[in-house]
Structure formats: C-alpha cells, structure tokens
Design an enzyme around this catalytic site. Structure first.
Site, PDB file in Angstrom:
ATOM      1  N   LYS A 145      -1.746  39.125 -22.047  1.00 42.39           N
ATOM      2  CA  LYS A 145      -1.829  40.136 -23.110  1.00 42.39           C
ATOM      3  C   LYS A 145      -0.537  40.953 -23.176  1.00 42.39           C
ATOM      4  O   LYS A 145       0.046  41.253 -22.140  1.00 42.39           O
ATOM      5  CB  LYS A 145      -3.012  41.045 -22.743  1.00 42.39           C
ATOM      6  CG  LYS A 145      -3.438  42.012 -23.786  1.00 42.39           C
ATOM      7  CD  LYS A 145      -4.593  42.880 -23.275  1.00 42.39           C
ATOM      8  CE  LYS A 145      -4.142  43.873 -22.235  1.00 42.39           C
ATOM      9  NZ  LYS A 145      -5.139  44.902 -21.898  1.00 42.39           N
ATOM     10  N   LYS A 169       1.612  47.662 -22.221  1.00 44.16           N
ATOM     11  CA  LYS A 169       2.640  48.659 -21.912  1.00 44.16           C
ATOM     12  C   LYS A 169       2.956  48.674 -20.427  1.00 44.16           C
ATOM     13  O   LYS A 169       3.970  49.207 -20.006  1.00 44.16           O
ATOM     14  CB  LYS A 169       2.244  50.057 -22.414  1.00 44.16           C
ATOM     15  CG  LYS A 169       0.889  50.554 -21.974  1.00 44.16           C
ATOM     16  CD  LYS A 169       0.437  51.766 -22.819  1.00 44.16           C
ATOM     17  CE  LYS A 169      -1.082  51.796 -22.909  1.00 44.16           C
ATOM     18  NZ  LYS A 169      -1.601  52.543 -24.023  1.00 44.16           N
ATOM     19  N   LYS A 195      -6.831  45.358 -12.918  1.00 44.19           N
ATOM     20  CA  LYS A 195      -5.966  46.495 -12.554  1.00 44.19           C
ATOM     21  C   LYS A 195      -5.934  46.705 -11.051  1.00 44.19           C
ATOM     22  O   LYS A 195      -4.911  47.107 -10.506  1.00 44.19           O
ATOM     23  CB  LYS A 195      -6.443  47.774 -13.245  1.00 44.19           C
ATOM     24  CG  LYS A 195      -6.075  47.803 -14.712  1.00 44.19           C
ATOM     25  CD  LYS A 195      -6.107  49.211 -15.254  1.00 44.19           C
ATOM     26  CE  LYS A 195      -5.580  49.246 -16.679  1.00 44.19           C
ATOM     27  NZ  LYS A 195      -5.699  50.568 -17.297  1.00 44.19           N
TER      28      LYS A 195
HETATM   29  P1  TYM Z   1      -5.638  50.988 -24.180  1.00 48.66           P
HETATM   30  O1  TYM Z   1      -4.964  52.304 -24.114  1.00 48.66           O
HETATM   31  O2  TYM Z   1      -5.318  49.968 -23.159  1.00 48.66           O
HETATM   32  O3  TYM Z   1      -5.394  50.319 -25.581  1.00 48.66           O
HETATM   33  C1  TYM Z   1      -5.655  51.036 -26.790  1.00 48.66           C
HETATM   34  C2  TYM Z   1      -6.158  50.108 -27.869  1.00 48.66           C
HETATM   35  O4  TYM Z   1      -5.195  49.079 -28.127  1.00 48.66           O
HETATM   36  C3  TYM Z   1      -5.821  47.808 -27.995  1.00 48.66           C
HETATM   37  N1  TYM Z   1      -4.846  46.866 -27.423  1.00 48.66           N
HETATM   38  C4  TYM Z   1      -4.583  45.668 -27.933  1.00 48.66           C
HETATM   39  N2  TYM Z   1      -5.066  45.028 -29.012  1.00 48.66           N
HETATM   40  C5  TYM Z   1      -4.581  43.800 -29.259  1.00 48.66           C
HETATM   41  N3  TYM Z   1      -3.644  43.194 -28.484  1.00 48.66           N
HETATM   42  C6  TYM Z   1      -3.133  43.791 -27.394  1.00 48.66           C
HETATM   43  N4  TYM Z   1      -2.210  43.192 -26.645  1.00 48.66           N
HETATM   44  C7  TYM Z   1      -3.606  45.095 -27.069  1.00 48.66           C
HETATM   45  N5  TYM Z   1      -3.330  45.971 -26.077  1.00 48.66           N
HETATM   46  C8  TYM Z   1      -4.098  47.062 -26.310  1.00 48.66           C
HETATM   47  C9  TYM Z   1      -6.981  48.023 -27.059  1.00 48.66           C
HETATM   48  O5  TYM Z   1      -7.970  47.032 -27.203  1.00 48.66           O
HETATM   49  C10 TYM Z   1      -7.458  49.384 -27.482  1.00 48.66           C
HETATM   50  O6  TYM Z   1      -8.298  49.311 -28.619  1.00 48.66           O
HETATM   51  N6  TYM Z   1     -10.229  51.874 -22.376  1.00 48.66           N
HETATM   52  C11 TYM Z   1      -9.364  52.029 -23.528  1.00 48.66           C
HETATM   53  C12 TYM Z   1      -9.206  53.452 -23.978  1.00 48.66           C
HETATM   54  C13 TYM Z   1     -10.488  54.168 -24.256  1.00 48.66           C
HETATM   55  C14 TYM Z   1     -11.355  53.951 -25.362  1.00 48.66           C
HETATM   56  C15 TYM Z   1     -12.404  54.892 -25.209  1.00 48.66           C
HETATM   57  C16 TYM Z   1     -11.342  53.065 -26.422  1.00 48.66           C
HETATM   58  C17 TYM Z   1     -11.013  55.180 -23.501  1.00 48.66           C
HETATM   59  N7  TYM Z   1     -12.164  55.619 -24.097  1.00 48.66           N
HETATM   60  C18 TYM Z   1     -13.456  54.949 -26.118  1.00 48.66           C
HETATM   61  C19 TYM Z   1     -12.393  53.130 -27.340  1.00 48.66           C
HETATM   62  C20 TYM Z   1     -13.441  54.065 -27.187  1.00 48.66           C
HETATM   63  C21 TYM Z   1      -7.980  51.492 -23.150  1.00 48.66           C
HETATM   64  O7  TYM Z   1      -7.602  51.455 -22.012  1.00 48.66           O
HETATM   65  O8  TYM Z   1      -7.233  51.187 -24.241  1.00 48.66           O
END
Ligand code: TYM
Length: 338
Positions: free
Chosen positions: A201, A204, A118
C-alpha cells in the site's frame, strides 16, 4: 442494515502522523468532499489521539495536525458545509472509547491485521493504545451516531469491528441505541499501491519517499516519481481484464482513472497499446494539474495557523453539541450515576 431512524451522518478521520499522500486523497478525501453535497451531515476529523499510539514528536504533531486541516480545506472541505475537528478537542471521543474498550473483546482486537502489520514481531513492546486503537475508532464514529464512513479499503476490518461493538453494546444493554454504520469504499482508487512495489500500500510511513506522492510534492518531484515508478515491459492493455496479473500497471491506471474521474475501461480505451514511456508523462501531467492547486492553497492556509485554529475550535463546539447528549445517554444506559 442501518436503522432508518438515524440522521444520515458521515464521519471519517485521518491521522496527522505525517504528510498527506495521494492514497489519502484518492481513497478518502476526494469522497469526503463529494459527500458534503449529498444528503448527509458531514464531520471530518484529524485523529491526533490515534496518532500518538506510535511516538510523535510534539512539535511535529501540532504542525501535522494544522497541515492536515489545511489539506482538507484546500481539497474542498468547506467549514461552512462540514464540521472540521481535531479529535482531542472533543473529549467525548475518548470517553466513549473507554466504554467501548470494555465492550470489545481481546480476541477481536487480536485479529486486526493493521495491528499485526504495525506491531510486526514487536507485539510486547508496542503501546497498549495501538492494540486498543479500534475501540477508539469505533467511538469516533458512534459518538455521532454516524451512519456512513468513507474510507480506503485498508479500514474495512476496523469498520466491521465498529459494527460488532455497536451490536454487542445494543445487545448487552437491551437497547437499539448505536447504528450499524455502513462503510463507503468507492471509486477507482480505494487501495493506491506503492510506486516502488505494486504489492504494498502507498503509505506515509514507508521509509522510501519515492514510493509515494505527497500532497506537498512540487511538479518536478511528482513527474520524477512517476517516471521512476516500477512497471513491467509490456504495452498497456485495452481492457481492464488485461491488468489482472500486472499490479504496477493496474495501480498507475487506477490512479489515472481516479484523478480523471473516468472508469478504468474508459482510460484503457484511450491509452491501450501505449508503452509506459508515453503513458507516464500523461499521468504526471494529470497529477500535477489536479494536485498543484491543492498544494498551493495548503501553503497559503499554513501561513495563517491562527485561522486554522479558529476553524478547529468552532468545529469542536459544533461537534460537542452532537456528541455530548449521545455520551450522556450512553452513561445513563450503562448505569453511571449522573
Ligand atoms: P489513515 O490516517 O491511515 O488514512 C486515512 C484515510 O486514507 C485512506 N488511505 C488510503 N486509501 C487508498 N489507498 C491508500 N494507499 C491509502 N492510504 C490511506 C485510509 O483508508 C483512510 O480512509 N484508522 C484510520 C483513521 C481513523 C478513522 C476513524 C477513519 C480513526 N478514526 C474513524 C474513519 C473513521 C487511519 O489510520 O487512517
């Protein structure tokens, strides 16, 4: 190993930093829904405090938070079965996050690949919050003593760091207070790739909208994006081994398998030998069949934002009932005068 004394409890979160993608749905939300009916308490969160580690327009953030809540509910997360919250309404996350910022080491944070991705070359000019992000993420999980965290593959390193923080806290203070949380990374689509580039990947934040399927895309848009998805000229193989060096083909098959709730081998037993020209319309049809009821329901829910706000406010109250005593005990362990 998770200490058995902890209540089996699931926590996971998604950033309200844009629309939901098929990657979020297949990698995370689909599993969240299943876990509600397994032997866990389940807590799901719109992590608005995480979202502002990069600039968010305030009106967009509020809208995206409600839209994400609508996406959760439309996908099958029931406020009767799960606690649904936005992070900022449960201040204990940020309070424990500070303590964990004092437990985590600079060197651990510097190794985080998500930060490197990032920040890119811009490491001096990104927010301090982006760097410290994983300490808050550990707090999101451990403020509930959560034992299991369903996520996509990209979050694995953050969950390892969460275990490191719990271990160091327990060790430094001579307690067995925080559990060692288990990541739950399961299913055919734990890493959904971009439709334009099988080595990236699906995200969004990708500038190309054609690279992803958004949960709010209509049937025509979904069909068009799948039709245009990058592929190779060969026919589909009949077994998973034949996908080894074909990232784009593997991605489309994984998506199909996850949507159809089949294994990759089951899918290939049906479609092996076909060209993409005949496979892609089948994938588009399946994607529309699975996603359009969700987007229709999201639109219905978004027409009544007051109801969404009520659900989030109820969720925050339930969440705080779990989080407040854990924070109080943490302060006591650390030596804060109460
Ligand atoms: P975020 O918002 O980027 O994504 C949310 C969830 O979606 C999954 N994901 C994917 N899985 C498969 N293929 C993809 N292309 C893909 N893009 C996103 C992510 O693995 C995630 O499970 N840091 C986290 C948010 C967070 C969190 C937490 C998660 C904050 N606190 C505590 C679990 C527990 C994040 O940025 O996810």
């Amino acid at each position: 190993m998770t200490t058995p004394a902890f209540t089996p409890r699931v926590f996971s979160g998604i950033q309200p930093s844009g629309g939901l993608t098929l990657g979020n749905y297949l990698g995370a939300i689909k599993r969240f829904v299943q876990m509600q009916d397994e032997a866990y308490e389940t807590i799901y969160c719109m992590v608005d405090l995480h979202a502002i580690t990069v600039w968010q327009d305030p009106a967009d953030l509020a809208r995206n938070t409600r839209e994400l809540a609508a996406g959760f509910i439309a996908s099958g997360i029931s406020p009767e079965k799960s606690i649904l919250i936005n992070q900022s309404q449960v201040p204990e996350h940020a309070q424990l996050g500070w303590i964990f910022s004092c437990v985590a080491r600079m060197g651990w944070m510097q190794r985080m690949t998500q930060f490197k991705d990032k920040a890119g070359k811009n490491t001096q000019n990104v927010s301090l919050g982006l760097f410290g992000y994983p300490a808050l993420m550990a707090a999101d999980i451990l403020i509930y003593h959560a034992t299991h965290v369903p996520v996509g593959e990209d979050q694995k390193q953050h969950l390892e760091l969460t275990r490191d923080i719990a271990t160091k806290f327990n060790h430094d203070y001579g307690v067995d207070f925080f559990p060692l949380t288990e990541p739950v990374i399961e299913g055919a689509a734990t890493r959904v790739m971009s439709l334009r580039d099988g080595s990236k990947k699906m995200s969004k934040s990708d500038p190309s909208d054609a690279s992803r399927i958004n949960m709010t895309d209509d049937a025509d848009t979904i069909a068009k994006k799948i039709r245009k998805a990058k592929t190779d000229p060969d026919a589909l193989p009949s077994e998973a081994a034949g996908l080894a060096d074909r990232p784009e083909a593997r991605n489309l098959i994984n998506i199909y398998a996850a949507l159809a709730e089949q294994t990759v081998d089951e899918v290939l037993a049906d479609v092996g030998g076909q060209q993409f020209g005949s496979f892609k319309p089948q994938l588009a049809e399946l994607a529309v069949e699975k996603l359009s009821p969700i987007s229709t329901e999201m639109a219905r829910l978004m027409a009544d934002p007051g109801e969404i706000d009520r659900i989030l406010s109820d969720g925050a109250e339930q969440a705080r009932a779990i989080a407040a005593p854990i924070l109080a005990r943490t302060y006591e362990i650390v030596g804060m005068v109460r």
